[in-house]
Design a protein around this motif. Structure first.
Motif, mmCIF file in Angstrom:
data_model
loop_
_atom_site.group_PDB
_atom_site.id
_atom_site.type_symbol
_atom_site.label_atom_id
_atom_site.label_comp_id
_atom_site.label_asym_id
_atom_site.label_seq_id
_atom_site.Cartn_x
_atom_site.Cartn_y
_atom_site.Cartn_z
ATOM 1 N N ILE A 78 0.838 -1.206 0.000
ATOM 2 C CA ILE A 78 0.000 0.000 0.000
ATOM 3 C C ILE A 78 0.872 1.255 0.000
ATOM 4 O O ILE A 78 0.623 2.202 -0.751
ATOM 5 N N GLU A 79 1.879 1.262 0.846
ATOM 6 C CA GLU A 79 2.774 2.413 0.956
ATOM 7 C C GLU A 79 3.488 2.668 -0.370
ATOM 8 O O GLU A 79 3.618 3.813 -0.814
ATOM 9 N N PHE A 80 3.931 1.614 -1.022
ATOM 10 C CA PHE A 80 4.631 1.746 -2.305
ATOM 11 C C PHE A 80 3.688 2.233 -3.401
ATOM 12 O O PHE A 80 4.027 3.122 -4.186
ATOM 13 N N ALA A 81 2.488 1.647 -3.456
ATOM 14 C CA ALA A 81 1.532 1.979 -4.524
ATOM 15 C C ALA A 81 1.058 3.423 -4.460
ATOM 16 O O ALA A 81 0.657 4.000 -5.481
ATOM 17 N N THR A 82 1.105 4.024 -3.268
ATOM 18 C CA THR A 82 0.657 5.415 -3.132
ATOM 19 C C THR A 82 1.831 6.390 -2.977
ATOM 20 O O THR A 82 1.635 7.548 -2.626
ATOM 21 N N SER A 83 3.036 5.911 -3.272
ATOM 22 C CA SER A 83 4.191 6.807 -3.316
ATOM 23 C C SER A 83 4.074 7.701 -4.542
ATOM 24 O O SER A 83 3.268 7.444 -5.452
ATOM 25 N N ARG A 84 4.880 8.743 -4.611
ATOM 26 C CA ARG A 84 4.731 9.729 -5.684
ATOM 27 C C ARG A 84 4.777 9.100 -7.079
ATOM 28 O O ARG A 84 3.862 9.291 -7.889
ATOM 29 N N ALA A 85 5.825 8.371 -7.383
ATOM 30 C CA ALA A 85 6.006 7.847 -8.735
ATOM 31 C C ALA A 85 4.893 6.885 -9.128
ATOM 32 O O ALA A 85 4.330 6.980 -10.231
ATOM 33 N N GLU A 86 4.547 5.961 -8.239
ATOM 34 C CA GLU A 86 3.549 4.946 -8.574
ATOM 35 C C GLU A 86 2.142 5.525 -8.593
ATOM 36 O O GLU A 86 1.322 5.168 -9.436
ATOM 37 N N ASN A 87 1.842 6.427 -7.669
ATOM 38 C CA ASN A 87 0.527 7.047 -7.631
ATOM 39 C C ASN A 87 0.307 7.928 -8.861
ATOM 40 O O ASN A 87 -0.790 7.979 -9.425
ATOM 41 N N SER A 88 1.365 8.603 -9.298
ATOM 42 C CA SER A 88 1.277 9.419 -10.508
ATOM 43 C C SER A 88 1.059 8.538 -11.730
ATOM 44 O O SER A 88 0.219 8.825 -12.586
ATOM 45 N N LYS A 89 1.795 7.445 -11.794
ATOM 46 C CA LYS A 89 1.675 6.507 -12.914
ATOM 47 C C LYS A 89 0.256 5.938 -12.984
ATOM 48 O O LYS A 89 -0.349 5.860 -14.058
ATOM 49 N N PHE A 90 -0.277 5.536 -11.821
ATOM 50 C CA PHE A 90 -1.621 4.969 -11.780
ATOM 51 C C PHE A 90 -2.660 5.974 -12.261
ATOM 52 O O PHE A 90 -3.516 5.666 -13.095
ATOM 53 N N ASN A 91 -2.588 7.187 -11.751
ATOM 54 C CA ASN A 91 -3.623 8.167 -12.064
ATOM 55 C C ASN A 91 -3.503 8.748 -13.461
ATOM 56 O O ASN A 91 -4.510 9.139 -14.055
ATOM 57 N N GLU A 92 -2.308 8.783 -14.008
ATOM 58 C CA GLU A 92 -2.181 9.206 -15.404
ATOM 59 C C GLU A 92 -2.873 8.183 -16.305
ATOM 60 O O GLU A 92 -3.568 8.552 -17.255
ATOM 61 N N ALA A 93 -2.699 6.884 -15.989
ATOM 62 C CA ALA A 93 -3.366 5.838 -16.766
ATOM 63 C C ALA A 93 -4.875 5.872 -16.566
ATOM 64 O O ALA A 93 -5.649 5.645 -17.497
ATOM 65 N N ALA A 94 -5.301 6.168 -15.336
ATOM 66 C CA ALA A 94 -6.730 6.169 -15.010
ATOM 67 C C ALA A 94 -7.405 7.485 -15.364
ATOM 68 O O ALA A 94 -8.632 7.557 -15.444
ATOM 69 N N GLY A 95 -6.613 8.546 -15.550
ATOM 70 C CA GLY A 95 -7.179 9.858 -15.838
ATOM 71 C C GLY A 95 -7.826 10.500 -14.631
ATOM 72 O O GLY A 95 -8.750 11.312 -14.763
ATOM 73 N N GLN A 96 -7.338 10.158 -13.433
ATOM 74 C CA GLN A 96 -7.934 10.665 -12.205
ATOM 75 C C GLN A 96 -6.923 11.521 -11.428
ATOM 76 O O GLN A 96 -5.782 11.681 -11.835
ATOM 77 N N VAL A 97 -7.389 12.068 -10.314
ATOM 78 C CA VAL A 97 -6.565 12.985 -9.535
ATOM 79 C C VAL A 97 -5.773 12.214 -8.485
ATOM 80 O O VAL A 97 -6.351 11.486 -7.681
ATOM 81 N N PRO A 98 -4.441 12.352 -8.451
ATOM 82 C CA PRO A 98 -3.613 11.611 -7.498
ATOM 83 C C PRO A 98 -3.900 11.997 -6.055
ATOM 84 O O PRO A 98 -4.228 13.142 -5.740
ATOM 85 N N SER A 99 -3.743 11.013 -5.162
ATOM 86 C CA SER A 99 -3.884 11.281 -3.740
ATOM 87 C C SER A 99 -2.573 11.766 -3.139
ATOM 88 O O SER A 99 -2.569 12.473 -2.133
ATOM 89 N N ASN A 100 -1.455 11.386 -3.735
ATOM 90 C CA ASN A 100 -0.149 11.821 -3.265
ATOM 91 C C ASN A 100 0.048 13.285 -3.671
ATOM 92 O O ASN A 100 -0.004 13.611 -4.862
ATOM 93 N N ALA A 101 0.249 14.137 -2.703
ATOM 94 C CA ALA A 101 0.313 15.578 -2.974
ATOM 95 C C ALA A 101 1.441 15.931 -3.934
ATOM 96 O O ALA A 101 1.314 16.861 -4.739
#
Length: 449
Positions: free
Chosen positions: A343-366
């Motif tokens: 969970i900690e890794f998936a919501t880190s900056r790089a991974e959270n940005s990667k996920f949300n760019e693919a999903a087209g949504q707003v990242p939770s990581n500030a």
């Protein structure tokens, strides 16, 4: 009373969620330890964990990328990915709660937290978050939104991954050819839906969601037209769902079916609806930021736009809240330390940005929310503007009610199909659903008084 304070806090959270986008019960076991009384175990932090994706098929590819990144960084942990369709996820978890077999970690959005937490299935994450690299780096409004959805105990049961927002997608090429104005108001929306329909040529002005997930979209259209800005009356005891203005709005919205929409819409969930819009000659589609990339791939960015929901009289926009998605730690897991690492890794900056760019949504990581791709995603930018310029009011759906997901899905989706088919009136449908919600709210108020 305590209840009024909680309700006030939730109202504040709704406003805060707008800022998020603008800036980018008892357990089943007698011992209260969790589902079936299984407390699980911290484990060694190594070995195998099981991850259930609550949007399998749609997000499978990006989750597999994140899992590969995680396993490379943590070679002593193996993640088993299980993709489950969004329409089947809650029933899958509910079945596992009764018979065993829950994963270590899984998708837990705000719409399902209360139900799972009431059954003691989820591990509180406040202390883990406070002692992790994520502390202070997650969007506070998303965190508070998930807390508010938890059922009233002010605990955090899910780490946010993303925030979403409703979008009206329309085919710019078809609108231009027909000489239509952009559907920025409900009046223009209904005019365009009719003018773009030519059944003989299999051309339709709109595609309506009649299958799984149809209720939330219908509520968005109802409150958007009626202009009612609260889901509950002033006393917080009775829903505004069956207010006469909402009944009239639903009658008009449901009246679109088969008149300006394909007949297949009756059974379409969001994946079928999105695929149909992407491959056909349908003028408009209501969905959310999550399907933006699908449309770009299918149509090209020059043939469509994604804009905020239409405005009503006076230029005001009213829309229902969209749930924040997140990752939860199941209490019965035997390797919680490794699951938390994931969970900690998936919501880190790089991974959270990667996920949300693919999903087209707003990242939770500030920090991820500052990445350049966000400014290039027009629907996200327009949603942010709409939520920050004072033109939009949000109707907060009662995710905190343990029965909300059941009432808004399994109990009433079949009845909504009857409304579309003309076999049930909008009034009867909304009255029946309102009765269920009022009873659930009364029970919740009594338990939290």
């Amino acid at each position: 009373m305590k209840i009024s304070n909680r309700r006030s806090r939730r109202a504040t959270t709704v406003v805060a969620l707008g800022a998020v986008l603008a800036l980018t019960a008892t357990a089943c076991g007698d011992d209260g330890s969790g589902a079936g009384g299984d407390k699980g175990a911290e484990g060694s932090g190594k070995g195998k964990i099981v991850f259930w994706d609550n949007n399998g098929g749609v997000r499978t590819e990006i989750w597999k990328e994140i899992i590969a990144d995680f396993e490379k960084a943590n070679p002593d942990v193996d993640v088993e990915y299980v993709g489950i369709a969004a329409t089947e996820y809650q029933s899958k978890v509910d079945t596992a709660l009764q018979g065993g077999g829950l994963p270590d970690v899984g998708g837990v959005g705000s719409a399902m937290i209360a139900g799972f937490a009431a059954q003691g299935a989820l591990e509180p994450l406040d202390e883990r978050l406070a002692g992790s690299s994520l502390d202070g780096r997650l969007n506070k409004d998303m965190v508070e939104s998930l807390k508010a959805a938890g059922g009233g105990d002010d605990k955090l049961y899910s780490i946010p991954t993303s925030a979403n927002n409703g979008v009206l997608y329309y085919r710019t090429d078809l609108f231009e050819k027909a000489g239509l104005e952009e559907p920025t108001t409900w009046e223009r929306f209904f005019t365009a839906a009719e003018k773009l329909t030519d059944k003989g040529r299999n051309e339709f002005g709109y595609t309506i969601r009649g299958g799984a997930g149809s209720i939330a979209q219908a509520l968005d259209a109802m409150y958007g037209q009626s202009g009612i800005t609260s889901f509950w009356d002033a006393g917080g005891e009775r829903t505004t769902l069956n207010d006469p203005k909402n009944v009239a709005a639903l009658e008009k919205y449901a009246g679109l079916y088969k008149k300006v929409t394909p007949a297949a819409d009756l059974n379409n969930d969001f994946t079928k609806m999105v695929a149909q819009w992407d491959s056909g000659t349908i003028g408009m589609l209501n969905h959310n930021l999550g399907s933006y990339q699908d449309h770009v791939k299918a149509l090209g960015a020059d043939k469509f736009r994604g804009i905020p929901q239409p405005t009503g009289p006076g230029g005001r926009r009213v829309q229902v809240s969209n749930p924040v998605d997140g990752l939860g730690l199941f209490k019965s897991g035997k390797n919680k330390e490794a699951a938390w690492k994931f969970i900690e890794f998936a919501t880190s900056r790089a991974e959270n940005s990667k996920f949300n760019e693919a999903a087209g949504q707003v990242p939770s990581n500030a920090d991820a929310a500052k990445d350049a791709w966000i400014s290039k995603a027009e629907p996200t930018k327009l949603a942010a503007q709409a939520l920050s310029d004072g033109s939009t009011s949000i109707v907060q759906l009662p995710y905190y009610l343990p029965d909300w997901n059941t009432i808004s899905k399994a109990d009433n989706e079949p009845n909504f199909q009857k409304v579309l088919l003309g076999k049930m009136s909008a009034q009867a449908f909304l009255d029946a659903m309102a009765e269920q919600l009022n009873a659930a709210q009364k029970e919740w108020n009594e338990q939290n008084a």
